[in-house]
Design a protein around this motif. Sequence first.
Motif, mmCIF file in Angstrom:
data_model
loop_
_atom_site.group_PDB
_atom_site.id
_atom_site.type_symbol
_atom_site.label_atom_id
_atom_site.label_comp_id
_atom_site.label_asym_id
_atom_site.label_seq_id
_atom_site.Cartn_x
_atom_site.Cartn_y
_atom_site.Cartn_z
ATOM 1 N N ALA A 63 13.258 51.355 62.903
ATOM 2 C CA ALA A 63 14.202 51.247 63.607
ATOM 3 C C ALA A 63 14.107 50.830 65.485
ATOM 4 N N THR A 103 16.100 47.934 67.708
ATOM 5 C CA THR A 103 17.113 48.461 68.073
ATOM 6 C C THR A 103 16.404 48.238 69.916
ATOM 7 N N PHE A 132 21.865 50.600 69.662
ATOM 8 C CA PHE A 132 21.611 51.520 68.947
ATOM 9 C C PHE A 132 22.860 52.195 68.840
ATOM 10 N N SER A 133 24.252 52.319 69.585
ATOM 11 C CA SER A 133 26.023 52.990 68.972
ATOM 12 C C SER A 133 26.128 51.772 67.558
ATOM 13 N N TYR A 172 23.763 50.060 65.644
ATOM 14 C CA TYR A 172 22.793 50.249 64.303
ATOM 15 C C TYR A 172 23.166 51.581 63.852
ATOM 16 N N PHE A 173 23.673 52.575 64.516
ATOM 17 C CA PHE A 173 24.131 54.101 64.248
ATOM 18 C C PHE A 173 25.453 53.950 62.688
ATOM 19 N N ARG A 174 26.539 52.901 63.668
ATOM 20 C CA ARG A 174 27.122 53.354 63.374
ATOM 21 C C ARG A 174 26.991 52.343 61.515
ATOM 22 N N LEU A 197 24.133 52.100 60.028
ATOM 23 C CA LEU A 197 23.578 53.279 59.220
ATOM 24 C C LEU A 197 24.191 54.010 58.282
ATOM 25 N N ILE A 198 25.708 54.361 59.029
ATOM 26 C CA ILE A 198 26.202 55.825 58.273
ATOM 27 C C ILE A 198 26.688 55.114 57.590
ATOM 28 N N SER A 258 16.566 50.758 57.108
ATOM 29 C CA SER A 258 15.729 49.788 58.434
ATOM 30 C C SER A 258 14.904 49.123 57.809
#
Length: 209
Positions: free
Chosen positions: A31, A35, A42-43, A45-47, A49-50, A106
Amino acid sequence: MAKFIFAIGPLNIAVLINNLYINISIFFIMAFLTTFVANIPFSKYFRILIIPFGFLAISIITILIGISDVDIFIWSIKIWSKYIGITYQSLEDVLHIIMRVLAAISSTFFLGLTTPLNNIIKVLKKIKIPNLLIELLVLIYRFIFIFLEEANEIYTIQEMKFGYIGFKNSYRSVSLLIKHLFVRVLVKYESMVIALDSKLYDGEFKIGD
């Protein structure tokens, strides 16, 4: 090729070795590289990842919640003569599964988000992956973006018409989105078939080295 090997190594470790600390390390390292080193926001990447957690949730629930004739749970409810609850073992199992999945995802995202598709295809051809699988990868990759583009366009139109104000309107708008999305993706597929036929497509994509 070096990046492919670097990503596949941790992925194989995550799949083959069920060690919580190793998987946590893999997740944070990959990760971080995706990122901070590759500069993927990161935002976003997080979306991304969800998304897999929607599929993972079903497995987690079935593992996390157990049924017993006696109260052996750290938290439970009683329904007739049965106890339904959560044990320390189920919590531990779920934690291992989540970190194992995060480590694998990841590693995959590191390769997918930092490497152009044509470079991935070149690597797959070098390691002698069958052309059929490579062609499926290309088609799936293409249709993911078609799906997202069409869904975003329909959703934007519905938003402009206040289609998501209130539960009733939202429920109706979602059902219409799914219906029209299915039709529009089929239309895009038919257009692609016509385009391939006009280029004398013979059943095999000519993917260069």
